[in-house]
Scaffold this motif. Structure first.
Motif, PDB file in Angstrom:
ATOM      1  N   GLU A   1       0.833  -1.214   0.000  1.00  0.00           N
ATOM      2  CA  GLU A   1       0.000   0.000   0.000  1.00  0.00           C
ATOM      3  C   GLU A   1       0.864   1.259   0.000  1.00  0.00           C
ATOM      4  O   GLU A   1       0.600   2.211  -0.742  1.00  0.00           O
ATOM      5  CB  GLU A   1      -0.938   0.013   1.226  1.00  0.00           C
ATOM      6  N   HIS A   2       1.908   1.259   0.829  1.00  0.00           N
ATOM      7  CA  HIS A   2       2.772   2.441   0.911  1.00  0.00           C
ATOM      8  C   HIS A   2       3.518   2.642  -0.414  1.00  0.00           C
ATOM      9  O   HIS A   2       3.696   3.775  -0.867  1.00  0.00           O
ATOM     10  CB  HIS A   2       3.759   2.270   2.078  1.00  0.00           C
ATOM     11  N   THR A   3       3.928   1.533  -1.039  1.00  0.00           N
ATOM     12  CA  THR A   3       4.615   1.653  -2.334  1.00  0.00           C
ATOM     13  C   THR A   3       3.708   2.373  -3.326  1.00  0.00           C
ATOM     14  O   THR A   3       4.135   3.300  -4.022  1.00  0.00           O
ATOM     15  CB  THR A   3       4.954   0.248  -2.910  1.00  0.00           C
ATOM     16  N   ILE A   4       2.439   1.943  -3.384  1.00  0.00           N
ATOM     17  CA  ILE A   4       1.544   2.542  -4.390  1.00  0.00           C
ATOM     18  C   ILE A   4       1.302   4.022  -4.071  1.00  0.00           C
ATOM     19  O   ILE A   4       1.330   4.871  -4.965  1.00  0.00           O
ATOM     20  CB  ILE A   4       0.218   1.750  -4.492  1.00  0.00           C
ATOM     21  N   ASP A   5       1.114   4.340  -2.794  1.00  0.00           N
ATOM     22  CA  ASP A   5       0.925   5.757  -2.417  1.00  0.00           C
ATOM     23  C   ASP A   5       2.102   6.602  -2.905  1.00  0.00           C
ATOM     24  O   ASP A   5       1.926   7.663  -3.496  1.00  0.00           O
ATOM     25  CB  ASP A   5       0.835   5.906  -0.886  1.00  0.00           C
ATOM     26  N   GLU A   6       3.301   6.104  -2.651  1.00  0.00           N
ATOM     27  CA  GLU A   6       4.499   6.877  -3.003  1.00  0.00           C
ATOM     28  C   GLU A   6       4.703   6.911  -4.525  1.00  0.00           C
ATOM     29  O   GLU A   6       5.125   7.915  -5.077  1.00  0.00           O
ATOM     30  CB  GLU A   6       5.747   6.277  -2.333  1.00  0.00           C
ATOM     31  N   LEU A   7       4.375   5.799  -5.162  1.00  0.00           N
ATOM     32  CA  LEU A   7       4.484   5.728  -6.632  1.00  0.00           C
ATOM     33  C   LEU A   7       3.601   6.809  -7.266  1.00  0.00           C
ATOM     34  O   LEU A   7       4.006   7.512  -8.191  1.00  0.00           O
ATOM     35  CB  LEU A   7       4.035   4.332  -7.076  1.00  0.00           C
ATOM     36  N   LEU A   8       2.379   6.937  -6.737  1.00  0.00           N
ATOM     37  CA  LEU A   8       1.443   7.912  -7.289  1.00  0.00           C
ATOM     38  C   LEU A   8       1.857   9.347  -6.997  1.00  0.00           C
ATOM     39  O   LEU A   8       1.478  10.262  -7.697  1.00  0.00           O
ATOM     40  CB  LEU A   8       0.026   7.661  -6.749  1.00  0.00           C
ATOM     41  N   LYS A   9       2.665   9.507  -5.944  1.00  0.00           N
ATOM     42  CA  LYS A   9       3.162  10.869  -5.650  1.00  0.00           C
ATOM     43  C   LYS A   9       4.355  11.216  -6.526  1.00  0.00           C
ATOM     44  O   LYS A   9       4.866  12.309  -6.468  1.00  0.00           O
ATOM     45  CB  LYS A   9       3.611  10.934  -4.182  1.00  0.00           C
ATOM     46  N   GLY A  10       4.850  10.224  -7.273  1.00  0.00           N
ATOM     47  CA  GLY A  10       5.985  10.478  -8.162  1.00  0.00           C
ATOM     48  C   GLY A  10       7.334  10.269  -7.508  1.00  0.00           C
ATOM     49  O   GLY A  10       8.359  10.705  -8.033  1.00  0.00           O
ATOM     50  N   GLU A  11       7.372   9.555  -6.348  1.00  0.00           N
ATOM     51  CA  GLU A  11       8.659   9.326  -5.671  1.00  0.00           C
ATOM     52  C   GLU A  11       9.550   8.388  -6.492  1.00  0.00           C
ATOM     53  O   GLU A  11       9.064   7.470  -7.149  1.00  0.00           O
ATOM     54  CB  GLU A  11       8.424   8.692  -4.292  1.00  0.00           C
ATOM     55  N   GLN A  12      10.859   8.614  -6.420  1.00  0.00           N
ATOM     56  CA  GLN A  12      11.807   7.741  -7.134  1.00  0.00           C
ATOM     57  C   GLN A  12      12.381   6.673  -6.212  1.00  0.00           C
ATOM     58  O   GLN A  12      12.822   5.628  -6.654  1.00  0.00           O
ATOM     59  CB  GLN A  12      12.981   8.564  -7.654  1.00  0.00           C
ATOM     60  N   GLU A  13      12.441   6.995  -4.919  1.00  0.00           N
ATOM     61  CA  GLU A  13      12.994   6.042  -3.939  1.00  0.00           C
ATOM     62  C   GLU A  13      11.984   5.876  -2.822  1.00  0.00           C
ATOM     63  O   GLU A  13      11.568   6.860  -2.216  1.00  0.00           O
ATOM     64  CB  GLU A  13      14.289   6.593  -3.338  1.00  0.00           C
ATOM     65  N   ILE A  14      11.610   4.633  -2.550  1.00  0.00           N
ATOM     66  CA  ILE A  14      10.587   4.398  -1.530  1.00  0.00           C
ATOM     67  C   ILE A  14      11.224   3.581  -0.408  1.00  0.00           C
ATOM     68  O   ILE A  14      11.560   2.403  -0.605  1.00  0.00           O
ATOM     69  CB  ILE A  14       9.369   3.678  -2.157  1.00  0.00           C
ATOM     70  N   TRP A  15      11.394   4.233   0.730  1.00  0.00           N
ATOM     71  CA  TRP A  15      12.081   3.606   1.863  1.00  0.00           C
ATOM     72  C   TRP A  15      11.081   3.064   2.876  1.00  0.00           C
ATOM     73  O   TRP A  15      10.008   3.624   3.063  1.00  0.00           O
ATOM     74  CB  TRP A  15      12.948   4.645   2.578  1.00  0.00           C
ATOM     75  N   PHE A  16      11.513   2.009   3.564  1.00  0.00           N
ATOM     76  CA  PHE A  16      10.697   1.464   4.661  1.00  0.00           C
ATOM     77  C   PHE A  16      11.552   1.424   5.928  1.00  0.00           C
ATOM     78  O   PHE A  16      12.762   1.615   5.872  1.00  0.00           O
ATOM     79  CB  PHE A  16      10.197   0.065   4.298  1.00  0.00           C
ATOM     80  N   GLY A  17      10.881   1.155   7.059  1.00  0.00           N
ATOM     81  CA  GLY A  17      11.612   1.041   8.321  1.00  0.00           C
ATOM     82  C   GLY A  17      11.631   2.340   9.110  1.00  0.00           C
ATOM     83  O   GLY A  17      12.269   2.404  10.164  1.00  0.00           O
ATOM     84  N   GLY A  18      10.962   3.372   8.580  1.00  0.00           N
ATOM     85  CA  GLY A  18      10.794   4.612   9.339  1.00  0.00           C
ATOM     86  C   GLY A  18      12.072   5.383   9.567  1.00  0.00           C
ATOM     87  O   GLY A  18      13.067   5.233   8.838  1.00  0.00           O
ATOM     88  N   PHE A  19      12.036   6.169  10.632  1.00  0.00           N
ATOM     89  CA  PHE A  19      13.130   7.085  10.934  1.00  0.00           C
ATOM     90  C   PHE A  19      14.446   6.345  11.169  1.00  0.00           C
ATOM     91  O   PHE A  19      15.510   6.784  10.736  1.00  0.00           O
ATOM     92  CB  PHE A  19      12.735   7.930  12.154  1.00  0.00           C
ATOM     93  N   THR A  20      14.370   5.186  11.858  1.00  0.00           N
ATOM     94  CA  THR A  20      15.595   4.439  12.197  1.00  0.00           C
ATOM     95  C   THR A  20      16.390   4.096  10.933  1.00  0.00           C
ATOM     96  O   THR A  20      17.601   4.267  10.874  1.00  0.00           O
ATOM     97  CB  THR A  20      15.219   3.110  12.905  1.00  0.00           C
ATOM     98  N   THR A  21      15.670   3.629   9.935  1.00  0.00           N
ATOM     99  CA  THR A  21      16.333   3.245   8.693  1.00  0.00           C
ATOM    100  C   THR A  21      17.027   4.433   8.047  1.00  0.00           C
ATOM    101  O   THR A  21      18.163   4.337   7.576  1.00  0.00           O
ATOM    102  CB  THR A  21      15.269   2.719   7.702  1.00  0.00           C
ATOM    103  N   ARG A  22      16.309   5.568   8.010  1.00  0.00           N
ATOM    104  CA  ARG A  22      16.892   6.753   7.380  1.00  0.00           C
ATOM    105  C   ARG A  22      18.119   7.213   8.158  1.00  0.00           C
ATOM    106  O   ARG A  22      19.104   7.658   7.573  1.00  0.00           O
ATOM    107  CB  ARG A  22      15.861   7.903   7.292  1.00  0.00           C
ATOM    108  N   LEU A  23      18.043   7.079   9.492  1.00  0.00           N
ATOM    109  CA  LEU A  23      19.192   7.467  10.323  1.00  0.00           C
ATOM    110  C   LEU A  23      20.385   6.549  10.016  1.00  0.00           C
ATOM    111  O   LEU A  23      21.513   7.010   9.824  1.00  0.00           O
ATOM    112  CB  LEU A  23      18.806   7.387  11.808  1.00  0.00           C
ATOM    113  N   PHE A  24      20.116   5.227   9.948  1.00  0.00           N
ATOM    114  CA  PHE A  24      21.189   4.273   9.638  1.00  0.00           C
ATOM    115  C   PHE A  24      21.815   4.602   8.281  1.00  0.00           C
ATOM    116  O   PHE A  24      23.035   4.548   8.106  1.00  0.00           O
ATOM    117  CB  PHE A  24      20.668   2.835   9.625  1.00  0.00           C
TER     118      PHE A  24
END
Ligand SMILES: NC(=O)c1ccc[n+]([C@@H]2O[C@H](COP(=O)([O-])OP(=O)(O)OC[C@H]3O[C@@H](n4cnc5c(N)ncnc54)[C@H](OP(=O)(O)O)[C@@H]3O)[C@@H](O)[C@H]2O)c1
Length: 308
Positions: free
Chosen positions: A245-268
């Motif tokens: 579901e999140h992939t499709i939401d982001e795809l429709l917004k035109g995102e090129q990179e779709i990350w998961f795992g929330g803030f922790t992942t982005r911090l890592f």
């Protein structure tokens, strides 16, 4: 005073017009996927199965590809309520002839390909000296070479249409490699690099390349014991439904990179890029030899299961 009133009115009108344009943007409608032809590899289980359901629910025409034909039929009946038009093409992505047959079958049936989801994947993890070399080659082919070759085959119709999306399901593990899976991380890092380079090559053609980076997800790839371990060190485990579901939401917004795992992942990911020695310290405390042994045991169990 009069001028000031006109200024206020003008500002209010601009804000209203801006809001209206944003609100009416076509991306806001889930129906933008209506009739889109979507090829999903690895559609027989886990994240691929969830993609099949999520795209079908939005009226897309889904094409299901994986080796286990009986599971593809199960997915077909699962999504039958949403999509009458489902094509199952049993495919081993490591066989180039079968990849060509998949693309041909889709073009014959629908005459176009709108979205390719390169999702099929396998994992080999644990200590490198214990890896089975055959499994390593199979993994490199499935996770990387097959995705590249299928993208290549889908490009010709997409370029002719001047539209299309190539979506590569990579992994946070490819962007933030950890000690438990050096060979797997290499395949996913390769897929991330491929996606970025291809995106640049395709600029101006109308074909988009989207990189999806799932974090830990509750599928056959991540057995309960490892899920417990992951939760125990404070990380979350996503459901395949959420990933889809999140992939499709982001795809429709035109995102090129779709990350998961929330803030922790982005911090890592940030630490890995800018302060690699801190990243190493953090990982040393999280990915212990016991955890690596657990993952290795799981790889061996999967191998035994496959051999049956
Ligand atoms: N689960 C996680 O924590 C996680 C995290 C990050 C990234 N990912 C990535 O997400 C993707 C989906 O994995 P998953 O978690 O959903 O695992 P999964 O449930 O094990 O699904 C893997 C899928 O790949 C297919 N597949 C494997 N080898 C294939 C081959 N040679 N030809 C065709 N299909 C093949 C399998 O179908 P058949 O066996 O029927 O062929 C299956 O449908 C993978 O690329 C994985 O690396 C997963």
């Amino acid at each position: 005073m009069k001028r000031f009133r006109w200024f206020l009115l003008g500002s209010a009108a601009s804000v209203a017009a801006y809001w209206l344009v944003r609100y009416l943007r076509p991306e806001h409608s889930p129906l933008v996927l209506n009739q889109a032809v979507v090829i999903i590899t690895g559609a027989s289980s886990g994240i691929g199965r969830a993609y099949a359901l999520a795209f079908a629910r939005r009226g897309a025409r889904v094409v299901l590809a994986a080796r286990r034909a009986e599971l593809l039929e199960e997915v077909r009946s699962e999504i039958a309520t949403y999509a009458a038009d489902v094509l199952c093409v049993p495919t081993d992505v490591n066989d180039d002839t079968q990849l060509e047959h998949l693309v041909q079958a889709v073009l014959e049936r629908y005459g176009r390909i709108d979205i390719l989801i390169n999702n099929a994947g396998v994992v080999v993890q644990g200590m490198l000296q214990n890896h089975d070399p055959k499994r390593v080659r199979e993994m490199a082919n499935t996770n990387l070479a097959a995705a590249i070759n299928l993208a290549r085959l889908c490009l010709t119709p997409m370029l002719a249409q001047r539209s299309g999306v190539i979506m590569n399901v990579c992994s946070v593990g490819g962007a933030v490699p950890n000690a438990s899976m050096p060979a797997y991380a290499a395949t996913k890092a390769g897929l991330i690099a491929f996606s970025s380079a291809l995106r640049r090559q395709l600029e101006g053609t109308g074909v988009r390349v989207v990189t999806v980076l799932p974090a830990y997800t509750d599928t056959d790839m991540l057995p309960p014991a490892i899920q417990d371990y992951v939760r125990g060190i404070g990380l979350s485990v996503d459901t395949p439904h959420y990933v889809a579901e999140h992939t499709i939401d982001e795809l429709l917004k035109g995102e090129q990179e779709i990350w998961f795992g929330g803030f922790t992942t982005r911090l890592f990911a940030w630490l890995e890029r800018h302060l690699p020695f801190v990243s190493t310290l953090v990982q040393r405390s999280l990915i212990t030899p016991e955890a690596i042994a657990l993952l290795e045991q799981h790889t061996n169990e999967l191998d035994v299961h496959r051999a049956r």
